[in-house]
Design an enzyme around this catalytic site. Structure first.
Site, PDB file in Angstrom:
ATOM      1  N   ASP A 149      43.815  37.780  38.888  1.00  0.00           N
ATOM      2  CA  ASP A 149      43.954  37.374  40.094  1.00  0.00           C
ATOM      3  C   ASP A 149      44.462  35.962  40.382  1.00  0.00           C
ATOM      4  O   ASP A 149      44.965  35.776  41.579  1.00  0.00           O
ATOM      5  CB  ASP A 149      42.448  37.530  40.855  1.00  0.00           C
ATOM      6  CG  ASP A 149      41.828  38.909  40.529  1.00  0.00           C
ATOM      7  OD1 ASP A 149      42.588  39.655  40.453  1.00  0.00           O
ATOM      8  OD2 ASP A 149      40.636  38.857  40.500  1.00  0.00           O
ATOM      9  N   GLU A 158      59.664  44.250  51.739  1.00  0.00           N
ATOM     10  CA  GLU A 158      60.082  43.981  53.411  1.00  0.00           C
ATOM     11  C   GLU A 158      58.931  43.263  54.098  1.00  0.00           C
ATOM     12  O   GLU A 158      59.029  42.509  55.063  1.00  0.00           O
ATOM     13  CB  GLU A 158      60.573  45.240  53.982  1.00  0.00           C
ATOM     14  CG  GLU A 158      61.848  45.898  53.937  1.00  0.00           C
ATOM     15  CD  GLU A 158      62.419  46.032  52.528  1.00  0.00           C
ATOM     16  OE1 GLU A 158      61.450  46.677  51.962  1.00  0.00           O
ATOM     17  OE2 GLU A 158      63.409  45.962  52.008  1.00  0.00           O
ATOM     18  N   GLY A 161      36.373  40.874  34.538  1.00  0.00           N
ATOM     19  CA  GLY A 161      37.441  41.808  34.309  1.00  0.00           C
ATOM     20  C   GLY A 161      38.364  41.171  33.155  1.00  0.00           C
ATOM     21  O   GLY A 161      38.753  40.126  32.986  1.00  0.00           O
ATOM     22  N   ASP A 171      42.906  33.165  41.029  1.00  0.00           N
ATOM     23  CA  ASP A 171      42.136  32.905  41.861  1.00  0.00           C
ATOM     24  C   ASP A 171      41.216  31.691  41.695  1.00  0.00           C
ATOM     25  O   ASP A 171      40.026  31.481  42.456  1.00  0.00           O
ATOM     26  CB  ASP A 171      41.387  33.996  42.800  1.00  0.00           C
ATOM     27  CG  ASP A 171      40.475  34.635  42.001  1.00  0.00           C
ATOM     28  OD1 ASP A 171      40.651  34.388  40.382  1.00  0.00           O
ATOM     29  OD2 ASP A 171      39.564  35.344  42.181  1.00  0.00           O
ATOM     30  N   ARG A 194      30.226  42.875  32.559  1.00  0.00           N
ATOM     31  CA  ARG A 194      29.546  42.066  33.815  1.00  0.00           C
ATOM     32  C   ARG A 194      28.208  42.182  33.515  1.00  0.00           C
ATOM     33  O   ARG A 194      27.695  43.393  34.144  1.00  0.00           O
ATOM     34  CB  ARG A 194      30.150  42.558  35.071  1.00  0.00           C
ATOM     35  CG  ARG A 194      31.797  42.331  35.204  1.00  0.00           C
ATOM     36  CD  ARG A 194      32.363  42.585  36.548  1.00  0.00           C
ATOM     37  NE  ARG A 194      33.638  42.081  36.958  1.00  0.00           N
ATOM     38  CZ  ARG A 194      34.766  42.804  37.205  1.00  0.00           C
ATOM     39  NH1 ARG A 194      34.471  44.240  37.191  1.00  0.00           N
ATOM     40  NH2 ARG A 194      35.778  42.447  37.203  1.00  0.00           N
ATOM     41  N   ARG A 247      41.596  41.079  44.053  1.00  0.00           N
ATOM     42  CA  ARG A 247      40.320  40.652  44.943  1.00  0.00           C
ATOM     43  C   ARG A 247      40.617  40.127  46.191  1.00  0.00           C
ATOM     44  O   ARG A 247      41.187  40.691  46.803  1.00  0.00           O
ATOM     45  CB  ARG A 247      39.350  39.654  43.706  1.00  0.00           C
ATOM     46  CG  ARG A 247      38.078  40.017  43.890  1.00  0.00           C
ATOM     47  CD  ARG A 247      37.018  39.448  42.793  1.00  0.00           C
ATOM     48  NE  ARG A 247      37.439  38.044  42.573  1.00  0.00           N
ATOM     49  CZ  ARG A 247      36.685  37.302  41.891  1.00  0.00           C
ATOM     50  NH1 ARG A 247      35.487  37.680  41.620  1.00  0.00           N
ATOM     51  NH2 ARG A 247      36.953  36.056  41.589  1.00  0.00           N
ATOM     52  N   THR A 268      41.997  35.804  34.253  1.00  0.00           N
ATOM     53  CA  THR A 268      41.988  36.802  35.462  1.00  0.00           C
ATOM     54  C   THR A 268      43.265  37.248  35.834  1.00  0.00           C
ATOM     55  O   THR A 268      43.988  35.959  35.900  1.00  0.00           O
ATOM     56  CB  THR A 268      41.108  36.525  36.609  1.00  0.00           C
ATOM     57  OG1 THR A 268      41.401  37.311  37.534  1.00  0.00           O
ATOM     58  CG2 THR A 268      41.017  35.006  36.861  1.00  0.00           C
ATOM     59  N   ASP A 276      35.666  33.118  37.711  1.00  0.00           N
ATOM     60  CA  ASP A 276      34.627  32.310  38.258  1.00  0.00           C
ATOM     61  C   ASP A 276      33.079  32.764  38.146  1.00  0.00           C
ATOM     62  O   ASP A 276      32.287  31.913  37.947  1.00  0.00           O
ATOM     63  CB  ASP A 276      34.953  31.797  39.647  1.00  0.00           C
ATOM     64  CG  ASP A 276      35.035  32.969  40.700  1.00  0.00           C
ATOM     65  OD1 ASP A 276      34.887  34.284  40.275  1.00  0.00           O
ATOM     66  OD2 ASP A 276      35.028  32.608  41.884  1.00  0.00           O
TER      67      ASP A 276
HETATM   68  O1  F6P Z   1      39.143  40.464  38.853  1.00  0.00           O
HETATM   69  C1  F6P Z   1      40.001  41.286  38.378  1.00  0.00           C
HETATM   70  C2  F6P Z   1      40.185  42.688  39.091  1.00  0.00           C
HETATM   71  O2  F6P Z   1      40.901  43.493  38.325  1.00  0.00           O
HETATM   72  C3  F6P Z   1      40.526  42.601  40.526  1.00  0.00           C
HETATM   73  O3  F6P Z   1      41.809  42.337  40.965  1.00  0.00           O
HETATM   74  C4  F6P Z   1      39.968  43.745  40.943  1.00  0.00           C
HETATM   75  O4  F6P Z   1      39.385  43.599  42.431  1.00  0.00           O
HETATM   76  C5  F6P Z   1      38.599  44.236  40.298  1.00  0.00           C
HETATM   77  O5  F6P Z   1      38.859  43.151  39.173  1.00  0.00           O
HETATM   78  C6  F6P Z   1      38.472  45.496  39.662  1.00  0.00           C
HETATM   79  O6  F6P Z   1      37.186  45.459  38.757  1.00  0.00           O
HETATM   80  P1  F6P Z   1      36.709  46.664  38.050  1.00  0.00           P
HETATM   81  O7  F6P Z   1      37.556  46.909  36.877  1.00  0.00           O
HETATM   82  O8  F6P Z   1      35.485  46.549  37.882  1.00  0.00           O
HETATM   83  O9  F6P Z   1      37.005  47.909  38.952  1.00  0.00           O
END
Ligand code: F6P
Length: 328
Positions: A131, A191, A14, A133, A75, A175, A129, A106
């Site tokens: 995320d 909240e 991504g 993560d 990908r 993710r 990324t 990753d």
């Molecule tokens: O890893 C980045 C991310 O944007 C995640 O937050 C999300 O789950 C995923 O990629 C979405 O992937 P795609 O662009 O393939 O829908």
């Protein structure tokens, strides 16, 4: 110093704001050290399909401020096969590349590690990324920009939520990780924040909303990480809460890919510049199989294997407590 004369660079997985700034940094650091650069389009798929172009210091002008990745990202399923990786290797060797910088998450690093193990090709990772993560770095490229995008969106939603005394479920990307949701939730004054790292039941949620209501909170912003698992998506959550309390006026906003775009923040631009320099100079020093990271504001290296299999979340548990206190 090694005999590296040409470094290939690609973006994979991504896209994330700051990837362009990282490519620019890789290219300019190479120019500074008199090393040629091969830009690989469309990630690993481009490596398999010979989609290369030489890059020089001037070909990365006007990029530091641009979101996305001009090299494009993909990908690649084919790169997951030994045959795909062999094709990619043959193409890189034919193009006279001596090392590879992979900017991605990753999944992309897993590919880079396999590539190195199979062909001994030097590789270096830069974490990109939204995320956040990835183990071995406090921040990944794009996370800060995405965080600010989310907070801006929450602020806007709050205006309309409070005008109508409404409750909003706002779904945030990430993710399987709750970094974006937790930090944007605190920054946006949510909240309630629902993240995968913290399990609660639907009954807990309904009870907490009722408590908030009784405290006189007329509108409610509930940030939901996309990886939050109760077995229900954000629309089903809304339905469930509505069924328990038909008086609530609830709306859902899924922020989606807006979180991935936009000009990188200054933080991400500087981080990308620092990481690109470290990636190239580490390769030139003969290092391989590392990911560049930032820890305690110092740029350092973590073995790729560790970054991939880091396992535990680096989410600060104290932040969860702070979020709770802030929504009292
Ligand atoms: O890893 C980045 C991310 O944007 C995640 O937050 C999300 O789950 C995923 O990629 C979405 O992937 P795609 O662009 O393939 O829908």
């Amino acid at each position: 110093m090694t005999n590296i004369k040409k470094i290939a660079v690609l973006t994979s997985g991504g896209d994330a704001p700051g990837m362009n700034a990282a490519i620019r940094s890789v290219v300019r650091t190479c120019a500074y050290h008199d090393v040629a650069v091969l830009g690989v389009y469309r990630g690993y798929q481009g490596m398999i399909e010979n989609d290369f172009a030489p890059l020089d210091a001037r070909s990365v002008r006007n990029l530091v401020n641009r979101g996305g990745t001009f090299l494009k990202s993909a990908r690649s399923k084919e790169f997951r096969t030994p045959e795909g990786r062999k094709k990619a290797y043959d193409n890189l060797v034919a193009a006279e590349a001596d090392a590879l910088v992979v900017i991605g998450g990753d999944g992309s690093f897993t590919g880079a590690l396999l590539f190195n193990q199979e062909f001994g090709f030097p590789v270096m990772g830069i974490p990109g990324t939204i995320d956040n993560d990835i183990y071995g770095t406090t921040y990944t490229l794009g996370y800060d920009t995405a965080l600010n995008t989310v907070v801006e969106a929450i602020d806007k939603i709050r205006d309309t939520a409070s005008s109508h005394n409404r409750m909003f479920f706002i779904e945030v990307m990430g993710r399987d990780a709750g970094f974006l949701a937790l930090n944007s939730g605190i920054g946006g004054g949510a909240e309630k924040i629902l993240i995968p790292e913290q399990h609660s039941t639907l009954e807990d949620l309904v009870n907490e909303i009722a408590i908030n209501h009784n405290k006189g909170k007329m509108s409610n912003i509930i940030v939901v990480a996309e990886g939050y698992t109760t077995g229900q998506n954000v629309y089903e959550l809304k339905k469930y809460v509505e069924a328990q309390n038909p008086d609530y006026d609830i709306r859902v906003t899924v922020l989606g890919h807006i979180q991935r775009g936009g000009a990188p923040t200054c933080f991400d631009r500087v981080l990308a510049s620092r990481m690109g320099v470290k990636a190239v100079e580490s390769l030139l020093e003969g290092k391989s199989n590392y990911m560049v990271g930032i820890n305690n504001d110092k740029i350092d290296l973590t073995p790729l294997e560790k970054a991939i299999k880091g396992g535990e979340s680096k989410l600060d548990p104290d932040l969860i407590r702070i979020a709770k206190i802030m929504s009292v």
